[in-house]
Design an enzyme around this catalytic site. Structure first.
Site, short mmCIF file in Angstrom:
data_model
loop_
_atom_site.label_atom_id
_atom_site.label_comp_id
_atom_site.label_asym_id
_atom_site.label_seq_id
_atom_site.Cartn_x
_atom_site.Cartn_y
_atom_site.Cartn_z
CB CYS A 148 -8.25 17.95 6.84
SG CYS A 148 -8.42 17.39 8.52
CE LYS B 225 1.62 10.92 3.68
NZ LYS B 225 1.21 12.33 3.73
CG ASP C 66 0.58 14.54 1.19
OD1 ASP C 66 -0.23 14.86 2.08
OD2 ASP C 66 1.28 13.51 1.25
CE1 TYR D 79 -3.06 3.08 0.66
CE2 TYR D 79 -1.47 3.56 2.38
CZ TYR D 79 -2.50 3.96 1.56
OH TYR D 79 -2.96 5.24 1.63
CB SER E 224 -4.39 11.95 6.61
OG SER E 224 -3.03 11.87 6.93
NE ARG F 198 -4.95 7.33 0.06
CZ ARG F 198 -4.31 8.27 0.76
NH1 ARG F 198 -3.70 9.26 0.17
NH2 ARG F 198 -4.30 8.20 2.08
CG HIS G 178 1.39 16.00 6.21
ND1 HIS G 178 0.43 15.47 7.04
CD2 HIS G 178 1.12 15.51 5.00
CE1 HIS G 178 -0.38 14.70 6.36
NE2 HIS G 178 0.02 14.71 5.10
C1 OXD Z 1 -1.69 10.80 4.33
C2 OXD Z 1 -1.55 10.73 2.87
O1 OXD Z 1 -2.00 9.81 4.97
O2 OXD Z 1 -1.27 11.78 2.27
O3 OXD Z 1 -1.47 11.88 4.88
O4 OXD Z 1 -1.69 9.65 2.32
MN MN Z 2 -0.68 13.35 3.56
#
Ligand code: OXD
Ligand code: MN
Length: 649
Positions: A314, A270, A337, A261, A312, A431, A290
């Site tokens: 929002c 991340k 992001d 994933y 995440s 996604r 972020h």
């Molecule tokens: C998160 C993403 O979890 O961007 O923040 O996938």
């Molecule tokens: Mn994110």
């Protein structure tokens, strides 16, 4: 290499090139003293820089794949991988769109796994603040290096047997850019290669740019050697029970095992751009955050850039791509992001989006909420865990409309689905993975290698109660405190359940690469004389009224809030007044012209004393328990001042 020989190589089981290695020189894990071979099926291994060769040899020895493919990032290579995956039943084409693909995962592998994401440093306090006695630290997970090596020893040896190891040379940020960084990811997943090609810039030029080991080493395995011992679910290899996503900042190394994933496997995102990135940023004096980045232009043609941190789910992607309802205003997207931000020699904070694509949450995305995201993913996109339609399209909750009669829907769980079904059609964390360049509102400077100048930073969260639509910090230090005290409703992007309000400082709680107390010191230290510090704001689009409905229409109407922020960054003083929490708009200074709905502005800016006393207590408890002695005095002082102001209300 001539195309013909490539073709021959793929048809023939024989190795194109045998590279002899002595295991003594390389592997600290395998303990295997025999001479072994690297079976290079694509690319020129000999020409790679020496330290990259050693890195590959070490991991090849450890993971024991069947062959090595050095990716060139070309269109032809991408096409070949997509076709192979299609043939092997791992993805299917979505015929309604142009070069779009559909993947279903094993339902056990659908989100980031925070509980199995660790950072290894010599001492625990380098990774997380020392929590108060008998309290579990929630600001990251530390693993002792010895324990990590043991865990790796139980997972990696032989984990790629029967599979190919792909070598991905990638740049985070424009290739060779002043703020950009390079990485090498080794993976045994073609899904990861094709997704990394969307999310990062894959190019062999990276090999030339990497000198003296200055790059992030990323190893990823789905943890499913061939032949598989178990029946794969949806043809999605993974080892969900033994997932381990680990980071070793001192070695600039990431090792991720067991999950395919995105957040666990596309290691540029991340793991590199935030966790390892924040440690590099601290060392080098900049910020890895972020945050989305957007450009906003007023009707007079003046443009400013804003970075915004939201936890995440929002609506970061929606805000980054918004269509302003205010006439004459324009919003353009630099990133949705992650932001890497550095002060230039003139003291201006400049930001790049280190990514090359959007890995966006699909449910809730519609022509109404985010037409630009929908347009961005009509071609060259990989969809994962959405629902599929019988006419070769996709469907998810919150889409504008159901497919026409006669077109059926199959859920992410591969079951026939109708609006009466009990389970959702798409997984809440499903996604789209789409090239950023396809966004109709992509900013003309989104790939500027020295970044765009940032005038404002916005923090925000999903706060159903008590938190006003917008407020501005009194100064930089107060702004850092506001970031530290951020809270929001939990997200589907990780494994959390339910709608609890979680502390999520700087929207970085799952992504800090080092001790949050030291992170706060770093933010505070950036405010130096001669620097043009961005103003800091907090927004909340999600306040609910007594009827349980959202009080603010959101989406394009958020441009009204951005307009106020824009004016504040121009130094317009008369539109703000002091409140206990920060500067808020004066009466009528928020432009409501043409707003179709009736909005209770008084309610949106109301500051209930009880609520804010509770908020202060929650933040104090969190700081005391979680940050404890690592909390900078200046942040503790800010909390005391807020408490004082609230009790004086
Ligand atoms: C998160 C993403 O979890 O961007 O923040 O996938
Ligand atoms: Mn994110």
């Amino acid at each position: 290499m001539a195309p013909l020989s490539i073709l021959l190589v793929f048809r023939r089981p024989n190795p194109l090139f045998i590279h002899r290695i002595s295991s003594k020189a390389s592997s600290v894990y395998a303990g295997n003293q025999q001479e072994r071979q690297i079976n290079v099926v694509h690319g020129n291994f000999e020409k790679l820089p020496t330290d990259i060769k050693s890195y590959i040899i070490e991991k090849y020895e450890l993971c024991q794949p069947e062959g090595l493919h050095i990716c060139d990032g070309s269109e032809a290579e991408n096409k070949k991988f997509l076709q192979e995956m299609h043939k092997d039943g791992e993805i299917k084409p979505l015929t309604k769109y142009d070069n779009c693909w559909y993947a279903r995962t094993d339902p056990k592998d659908v989100a980031r796994v925070e509980s199995k994401t660790v950072i290894a440093t010599e001492t625990k306090s380098e990774t997380i603040p020392t929590p108060k006695e008998s309290i579990k630290g929630l600001l990251g997970q530390w693993m002792a290096p010895a324990a990590l090596y043991k865990a790796m020893g139980e997972r990696y040896p032989g984990c790629m047997k029967g599979r190919t190891m792909y070598v991905i040379p990638f740049s985070m940020g424009p290739v060779g850019g002043t703020i950009s960084k390079n990485g090498i990811q080794l993976t045994d997943s073609r899904y990861v290669v094709v997704s990394m090609r969307v999310m990062t810039r894959i190019t062999p030029t990276v090999f030339d740019l990497i000198g003296g080991g200055n790059y992030v080493k990323c190893l990823h395995s789905v943890g499913c050697p061939l032949p598989t011992k178990k029946q794969l679910v949806e043809n999605w290899p993974c080892d969900p029970e033994r997932v381990l996503v680990s980071h070793i900042p001192d070695k600039m190394e990431i090792m991720s095992y067991g999950s395919g994933y995105g957040g666990n496997s596309l290691l540029g995102k991340k793991c590199f751009a935030l966790r390892i990135g924040s440690t590099i940023a601290k060392r080098e004096g900049w910020l890895a955050e972020h945050m989305l980045i957007l450009g906003i232009t007023n009707p007079q043609g003046v443009k400013k850039y804003i970075a915004a941190a939201f936890p995440s789910a929002c609506g970061k992607t929606n805000l980054a791509m918004m269509e302003p309802t205010l006439p004459g205003w324009k919003v353009e997207c630099v990133g949705d992001d992650i932001a890497w931000m550095k002060f230039d020699s003139n003291g201006k904070l400049r930001a790049i989006n280190p990514e090359n694509g959007f890995f966006g949450v699909a449910p809730g995305t519609s022509m109404k909420t985010n037409p630009n995201a929908l347009k961005a993913c009509m071609s060259n996109t990989v969809f994962t865990n959405v629902a599929e339609t019988s006419d070769g399209g996709v469907y998810w909750e919150g889409m504008d409309e159901l497919p026409p009669p006669g077109v059926s829907i199959t859920s992410w769980k591969n079951k026939p689905w109708t609006p009466d079904s009990k389970e959702p059609a798409a997984h809440p964390n499903s996604r789209f993975c789409a090239p950023a360049s396809q966004c109709p509102t992509i900013d003309p400077d989104w790939e500027r290698d020295d970044g765009v100048p940032i005038s404002a930073i916005i923090f925000g969260g999903r706060r159903p109660q008590g938190v006003p639509l917008v407020y501005e910090s009194f100064d930089w230090q107060h702004g850092v405190f506001i970031g530290a005290g951020m809270r929001s409703e939990a997200t589907a992007a990780a494994e959390h359940k339910g709608k609890v309000i979680m502390h999520d400082p700087f929207a970085m709680r799952p992504f800090f690469g080092y001790n949050f107390g030291k992170y706060l010191d770093h933010w505070l230290s950036l405010n130096k004389p001669g620097r043009d510090m961005p103003r800091i704001f907090h927004v909340n689009w999600f306040r609910k009224g007594a009827d349980g409905k959202f009080m603010w229409p959101g989406f394009g109407e958020n441009s009204r809030v951005l307009e106020w922020i824009f004016k504040r960054t121009n130094g317009q003083e008369d539109i703000a007044k002091k409140s206990a929490v920060g500067f808020i708009p004066t009466k009528d200074s928020l432009n409501l012209d043409g707003l179709k709905e009736n909005v209770d502005m008084k309610g949106l800016f109301d500051l209930p004393k009880d609520f804010w006393m509770d908020e202060v207590s929650s933040i104090r408890k969190y700081f005391d328990e979680q940050v404890n002695v690592d909390l900078p005095q200046k942040i503790a002082d800010e909390l005391d001042s807020l408490e004082q102001r609230v009790s004086d209300m």
